[in-house]
Design a protein around this motif. Structure first.
Motif: not given
Length: 138
Positions: A11-22
Motif C-alpha cells: 500500500f501507499h499513503v498519499s496526502k489529501a485535502h488539508r493534510g489528511e492522509r489516505r
C-alpha cells in the motif's frame, strides 16, 4: 499451538485535502516527468484538433471556429498553418521533450516560415537547420 500464516499487503499513503492522509492499495503511480511541455507541442496538437473539427464539419467555417476558440481569425490561420508541415516534422513537434528551465528550445514563430514552404523536402532541410540536425541524403 499453531501459527497463522502472515499476510503481506502493498500500500501507499498519499496526502489529501488539508493534510489528511489516505491509504491506497498497491504501489503509487509514477510522478509525471518534471518540466513543462513546450508550447509548440501544444500548438501542434491544437492545430490537428482544429483541422479535424473543420474537416468533420463540426464548424461551418474558420470564422466560427475562431469565435468558439476565442482567437482571432488571423491567429487561427497561424495555428492551422502548422498542419501544412511534413508529417514527420509534425510528429517531431508532438514529441518534443519537456523542459524545466529557461525558454523553450523551439518556438512557433521560428517554425512559421517552414510551414509556409510547400515542398516537404525543403521543409525538412529548413527544419534540420533550425534544430541543428543534419538532414538525410537529398
Amino acid at each position: 499451538m499453531t501459527i497463522a500464516p502472515s499476510v503481506l499487503r502493498t500500500f501507499h499513503v498519499s496526502k489529501a485535502h488539508r493534510g489528511e492522509r489516505r491509504i491506497h492499495p498497491g504501489v503509487p503511480r509514477p510522478r509525471p516527468t518534471p518540466g513543462r511541455l513546450p508550447r509548440l507541442t501544444r500548438m501542434m496538437a491544437l492545430a490537428i484538433h482544429f483541422d479535424r473539427a473543420l474537416v468533420t464539419g463540426r464548424f461551418a467555417s474558420q470564422a466560427d471556429l475562431a469565435r468558439v476558440g476565442q482567437v482571432t481569425r488571423a491567429r487561427l490561420t497561424q495555428i492551422l498553418n502548422l498542419t501544412c508541415l511534413a508529417p514527420d516534422i509534425q510528429e517531431q513537434l508532438l514529441h518534443l521533450a519537456p523542459y524545466s528551465k529557461g525558454r523553450a528550445p523551439l518556438t512557433e514563430r521560428e517554425v512559421r516560415p517552414i510551414a509556409a514552404e510547400p515542398d516537404w523536402d525543403k521543409q525538412r532541410n529548413l527544419f534540420a537547420k533550425l534544430t541543428g540536425k543534419t538532414s538525410g541524403p537529398n
